[in-house]
Design a protein around this motif. Structure first.
Motif, mmCIF file in Angstrom:
data_model
loop_
_atom_site.group_PDB
_atom_site.id
_atom_site.type_symbol
_atom_site.label_atom_id
_atom_site.label_comp_id
_atom_site.label_asym_id
_atom_site.label_seq_id
_atom_site.Cartn_x
_atom_site.Cartn_y
_atom_site.Cartn_z
ATOM 1 N N LYS A 1 -2.992 20.267 6.478
ATOM 2 C CA LYS A 1 -1.822 20.964 6.996
ATOM 3 C C LYS A 1 -1.711 20.748 8.494
ATOM 4 O O LYS A 1 -2.681 20.866 9.234
ATOM 5 N N GLY A 2 -0.527 20.369 8.939
ATOM 6 C CA GLY A 2 -0.303 20.103 10.351
ATOM 7 C C GLY A 2 -0.330 18.628 10.681
ATOM 8 O O GLY A 2 0.010 18.237 11.799
ATOM 9 N N VAL A 3 -0.765 17.799 9.734
ATOM 10 C CA VAL A 3 -0.859 16.349 9.957
ATOM 11 C C VAL A 3 0.227 15.662 9.140
ATOM 12 O O VAL A 3 0.420 15.952 7.951
ATOM 13 N N THR A 4 0.940 14.731 9.779
ATOM 14 C CA THR A 4 1.980 13.958 9.100
ATOM 15 C C THR A 4 1.645 12.474 9.198
ATOM 16 O O THR A 4 1.360 11.961 10.290
ATOM 17 N N VAL B 1 0.852 -1.194 0.000
ATOM 18 C CA VAL B 1 0.000 0.000 0.000
ATOM 19 C C VAL B 1 0.883 1.238 0.000
ATOM 20 O O VAL B 1 2.029 1.213 0.477
ATOM 21 N N PHE B 2 0.341 2.334 -0.517
ATOM 22 C CA PHE B 2 1.095 3.585 -0.527
ATOM 23 C C PHE B 2 0.100 4.742 -0.407
ATOM 24 O O PHE B 2 -1.067 4.626 -0.808
ATOM 25 N N PRO B 3 0.535 5.858 0.155
ATOM 26 C CA PRO B 3 -0.372 6.992 0.352
ATOM 27 C C PRO B 3 -0.691 7.700 -0.971
ATOM 28 O O PRO B 3 0.142 7.784 -1.870
ATOM 29 N N LYS B 4 -1.914 8.190 -1.021
ATOM 30 C CA LYS B 4 -2.365 8.952 -2.179
ATOM 31 C C LYS B 4 -2.990 10.246 -1.670
ATOM 32 O O LYS B 4 -3.807 10.244 -0.753
ATOM 33 N N LYS C 1 -4.419 0.292 8.526
ATOM 34 C CA LYS C 1 -4.268 1.205 9.657
ATOM 35 C C LYS C 1 -3.351 2.358 9.260
ATOM 36 O O LYS C 1 -2.233 2.142 8.793
ATOM 37 N N VAL C 2 -3.859 3.571 9.454
ATOM 38 C CA VAL C 2 -3.091 4.767 9.111
ATOM 39 C C VAL C 2 -2.759 5.498 10.420
ATOM 40 O O VAL C 2 -3.663 5.850 11.201
ATOM 41 N N SER C 3 -1.457 5.700 10.688
ATOM 42 C CA SER C 3 -1.000 6.405 11.896
ATOM 43 C C SER C 3 -0.519 7.799 11.524
ATOM 44 O O SER C 3 0.115 7.992 10.471
ATOM 45 N N VAL C 4 -0.820 8.783 12.395
ATOM 46 C CA VAL C 4 -0.461 10.174 12.080
ATOM 47 C C VAL C 4 0.202 10.827 13.292
ATOM 48 O O VAL C 4 0.097 10.353 14.435
ATOM 49 N N LYS D 1 -6.375 11.916 12.077
ATOM 50 C CA LYS D 1 -5.970 11.200 13.285
ATOM 51 C C LYS D 1 -5.758 9.730 12.937
ATOM 52 O O LYS D 1 -6.042 9.298 11.814
ATOM 53 N N ASP D 2 -5.243 8.986 13.914
ATOM 54 C CA ASP D 2 -5.067 7.548 13.673
ATOM 55 C C ASP D 2 -6.415 6.927 13.319
ATOM 56 O O ASP D 2 -7.424 7.161 14.008
#
Length: 328
Positions: free
Chosen positions: A245-248, A237-240, A310-313, A285-286
């Motif tokens: 702004k402010g979220v990593t 998987v990869f981000p798209k 699961k996406v962690s931020v 958010k997560d």
């Protein structure tokens, strides 16, 4: 004598006879015309199509080609007889070859059991036939199926025909020209399971011309079994997109790193992994996202069909500053 001719009674008799003659003549013409009109109204013409033609010959030792299976017959005559003949079809069209030798002949199509009151016209009236020595042999049937009628991702596993051999009878020349004996399974819907159907035998020469021969049986049963090949491949998987702004985004982890994909072997052989994009545009958010697995042409199923990712931020979305003009 002259006195008699000159008498008024003689003149009256002659005038009367002439009047009678004239009246009879006029009424006779009217009567004949009426008869013709009545006869015309009672007559009819009909065309009967697809009438079979019977050929008489020594079918134990000879083979005849060129005899049309069906022809057209035009019948004319009294309407009642025409209609009853058309409905009952209690007549026969035939060609008699019993006294003809081996070779080519032009023969007339004859008829019987028609009423004598009918005028019968056969189209065509004559046909070209060839009489040859009869030869029989057995040939293997080659079953066929159009792969374009397979359901997506499926392929033929086995194609069989029953009976496997058929008896073909014809002239010696035609038997020697046989190159292909085929039976093609035709279907109306895409095939994704074992299917059996009736197929007509086609006997062809080297140039795929149909040969004039007799096949026993004329049809066979063609069966097809299909398979849906599968392969286990790696899931990546990869981000798209861009997060707020402010979220990593710190991590993207699928709950499984392996998929089972079903489809054509030729496509599966070239696959080692499946890259699945994960839309992070709205992630603040997560979170856990359910992602459907989308497949390309030639592939028809994936297991599992939905994957949890699961996406962690880190951080949080920046708050938009208040409008200074409003504070004033």
């Amino acid at each position: 004598m002259d006195n008699f001719v000159d008498s008024p009674w003689f003149m009256r008799v002659v005038a009367f006879l002439l009047a009678v003659l004239l009246y009879t003549s006029v009424n006779f013409n009217d009567f004949e015309l009426k008869k013709k009109v009545d006869r015309s109204a009672q007559e009819s013409t009909e065309i009967i199509t697809d009438v079979p033609v019977q050929a008489y010959y020594d079918n134990e030792n000879l083979f005849v080609s060129g005899v049309p299976k069906k022809v057209q017959v035009k019948i004319a005559g009294p309407k009642s007889i025409v209609q009853s003949t058309k409905q009952s079809k209690d007549f026969e069209l035939f060609i008699d070859l019993t006294d003809l030798s081996i070779g080519e002949h032009v023969v007339q199509i004859k008829h019987k059991n028609f009423s004598d009151k009918l005028d019968v016209t056969i189209q065509p009236e004559k046909v070209n036939v060839t009489i040859e020595e009869k030869v029989s042999d057995y040939f293997i049937v080659d079953p066929e199926f159009n792969d374009n009628m397979l359901a997506e991702g499926y392929q033929v596993e086995d194609l069989s025909v029953d009976p496997r051999r058929v008896k073909i009878t014809g002239s010696k020349e035609a038997i020697n020209e046989i190159v292909y004996v085929k039976a093609t399974l035709d279907v109306k819907e895409k095939v994704g399971k074992e299917t059996t159907g009736t197929a007509k035998i086609r006997v062809l020469d080297n140039e795929l011309n149909k040969l004039d021969v007799k096949v026993e049986p004329e049809t066979v049963q063609v069966s097809i079994s299909v398979k849906n090949p599968s392969k286990k491949i790696k899931l990546n998987v990869f981000p798209k997109g861009t997060p707020p702004k402010g979220v990593t985004i710190t991590a993207i982890e699928p709950e499984t790193d392996e998929l089972t994909i079903y489809g054509k072997e030729s496509i599966l052989d070239e696959m080692e992994e499946l890259m699945v994009p994960i839309d992070v545009s709205d992630v603040t958010k997560d979170t856990t996202i359910k992602v459907p697995i989308e497949l390309g042409d030639g592939l028809n199923f994936a297991s599992p069909q939905l994957v949890k990712v699961k996406v962690s931020v880190e951080g949080s979305p920046e708050t938009k500053p208040a409008d200074e003009s409003k504070e004033e």
